[in-house]
Write a protein that holds these residues in place. Structure first.
Motif, PDB file in Angstrom:
ATOM      1  N   THR A  35      66.820  46.553   9.350  1.00 45.98           N
ATOM      2  CA  THR A  35      68.211  46.972   9.172  1.00 45.98           C
ATOM      3  C   THR A  35      68.286  48.409   8.686  1.00 45.98           C
ATOM      4  OG1 THR A  35      68.915  44.714   8.708  1.00 45.98           O
ATOM      5  CG2 THR A  35      70.361  46.472   7.941  1.00 45.98           C
ATOM      6  N   LYS A  36      67.416  48.770   7.745  1.00 48.01           N
ATOM      7  CA  LYS A  36      67.459  50.116   7.182  1.00 48.01           C
ATOM      8  C   LYS A  36      66.964  51.176   8.161  1.00 48.01           C
ATOM      9  CE  LYS A  36      66.006  52.719   3.127  1.00 48.01           C
ATOM     10  NZ  LYS A  36      65.272  52.697   1.852  1.00 48.01           N
TER      11      LYS A  36
ATOM     12  N   ASP B 256      62.068  47.042  20.852  1.00 42.73           N
ATOM     13  CA  ASP B 256      62.922  46.264  19.945  1.00 42.73           C
ATOM     14  C   ASP B 256      62.398  44.839  19.762  1.00 42.73           C
ATOM     15  OD1 ASP B 256      64.474  48.496  19.773  1.00 42.73           O
ATOM     16  OD2 ASP B 256      66.246  47.640  20.751  1.00 42.73           O
TER      17      ASP B 256
ATOM     18  N   HIS C 121      66.392  50.772  11.600  1.00 39.12           N
ATOM     19  CA  HIS C 121      66.815  50.682  13.003  1.00 39.12           C
ATOM     20  C   HIS C 121      68.312  50.432  13.101  1.00 39.12           C
ATOM     21  CE1 HIS C 121      67.220  49.297  17.148  1.00 39.12           C
ATOM     22  NE2 HIS C 121      66.046  49.861  17.398  1.00 39.12           N
ATOM     23  N   SER C 122      68.734  49.175  12.924  1.00 38.42           N
ATOM     24  CA  SER C 122      70.160  48.853  13.028  1.00 38.42           C
ATOM     25  C   SER C 122      70.419  47.484  12.405  1.00 38.42           C
ATOM     26  CB  SER C 122      70.599  48.828  14.489  1.00 38.42           C
ATOM     27  OG  SER C 122      69.979  47.760  15.181  1.00 38.42           O
ATOM     28  N   VAL C 123      71.681  47.253  12.072  1.00 36.25           N
ATOM     29  CA  VAL C 123      72.074  45.960  11.516  1.00 36.25           C
ATOM     30  C   VAL C 123      71.872  44.859  12.560  1.00 36.25           C
ATOM     31  CG1 VAL C 123      74.026  44.626  10.632  1.00 36.25           C
ATOM     32  CG2 VAL C 123      73.716  46.994   9.911  1.00 36.25           C
ATOM     33  N   GLU C 124      72.169  45.180  13.818  1.00 39.63           N
ATOM     34  CA  GLU C 124      72.042  44.185  14.878  1.00 39.63           C
ATOM     35  C   GLU C 124      70.609  43.697  15.011  1.00 39.63           C
ATOM     36  OE1 GLU C 124      73.520  47.176  15.308  1.00 39.63           O
ATOM     37  OE2 GLU C 124      75.616  46.544  15.422  1.00 39.63           O
ATOM     38  N   LEU C 125      69.656  44.640  15.115  1.00 41.43           N
ATOM     39  CA  LEU C 125      68.256  44.246  15.280  1.00 41.43           C
ATOM     40  C   LEU C 125      67.723  43.612  13.991  1.00 41.43           C
ATOM     41  CD1 LEU C 125      66.179  44.236  17.540  1.00 41.43           C
ATOM     42  CD2 LEU C 125      65.155  46.254  16.495  1.00 41.43           C
TER      43      LEU C 125
ATOM     44  N   THR D 130      69.456  41.698  12.039  1.00 42.12           N
ATOM     45  CA  THR D 130      69.953  40.323  12.097  1.00 42.12           C
ATOM     46  C   THR D 130      69.124  39.479  13.054  1.00 42.12           C
ATOM     47  OG1 THR D 130      72.181  41.113  11.616  1.00 42.12           O
ATOM     48  CG2 THR D 130      71.989  38.904  12.552  1.00 42.12           C
TER      49      THR D 130
END
Length: 198
Positions: free
Chosen positions: A111-112, A92, A114-118, A120
């Motif tokens: 974001t697309k 990450d 992996h995740s919104v958190e990573l 950001t």
């Protein structure tokens, strides 16, 4: 120069908080694009008027490859150290740092895939890298004899938003190395993200 950047930032923050709203966003984006285009054009003129610049760079071709290599290596080492300190997965943290300062691409892709958190974290980390470079580059140039050391701090942004500052504080030869560094890193970022996100 540093004081001018800092003053402009504070003035913009104040104006943005007190006088402008979302309806002005399109106008600000146009002004930003035009300003950046003019800055890069002026940087190109400064590079172009330097005599024998391309000949000197041909003789020092290895430098053009060492700087982006050092930038990538430093980013990978920083990712590993940060992952250990923050107790995050190394993969990450590599995704975040191997965006190499290209925060707009990193945000969307991470974001697309992996995740919104990573996504950001990638945005904030890479944005802060570019933002901090406006203040760190003048200090590096002032404190070190080797002016090339100011280039890796900004990552891929050395070919656009930070190029005029690098040229103004150093010389056109360093500006060419900075531009080539930015181009190489911009090519590598999608490749790194593709490998790390699959």
């Amino acid at each position: 120069m540093l004081y001018g950047i800092f003053f402009s930032l504070l003035l913009g923050l104040g104006l943005g908080m007190m006088a402008l709203d979302q309806s002005h966003r399109a106008v600000i984006e146009v002004i930003t694009t035009i300003s950046l285009t003019i800055m890069v054009f002026c940087a190109g003129v400064a590079i172009g008027e330097t005599e024998d610049l391309l000949l000197k760079l041909k003789k020092n071709f290895v430098v053009l490859l060492i700087v982006p290599t050092a930038c990538v290596f430093g980013s990978v080492v920083a990712a590993i150290v940060a992952a250990r300190l923050l107790h995050m997965p190394v993969r990450d943290m590599l995704i975040v740092t191997c965006s190499l300062g290209w925060y707009s691409l990193a945000t969307i892709v991470v974001t697309k895939l992996h995740s919104v958190e990573l996504g950001t974290i990638a945005f904030l980390s890479n944005f802060m890298r570019e933002f901090a470079s406006f203040f760190v580059i003048p200090l590096i140039v002032r404190c070190f004899r080797n002016k090339l050391l100011c280039i890796p701090t900004s990552g891929a942004a050395t070919m656009d938003s930070l190029l005029p500052i690098i040229i103004q504080l150093t010389n056109p030869a360093v500006g060419v190395v900075a531009f080539v560094n930015g181009v190489i890193l911009s090519v590598l970022v999608p490749i790194f993200l593709q490998i790390l996100l699959n």
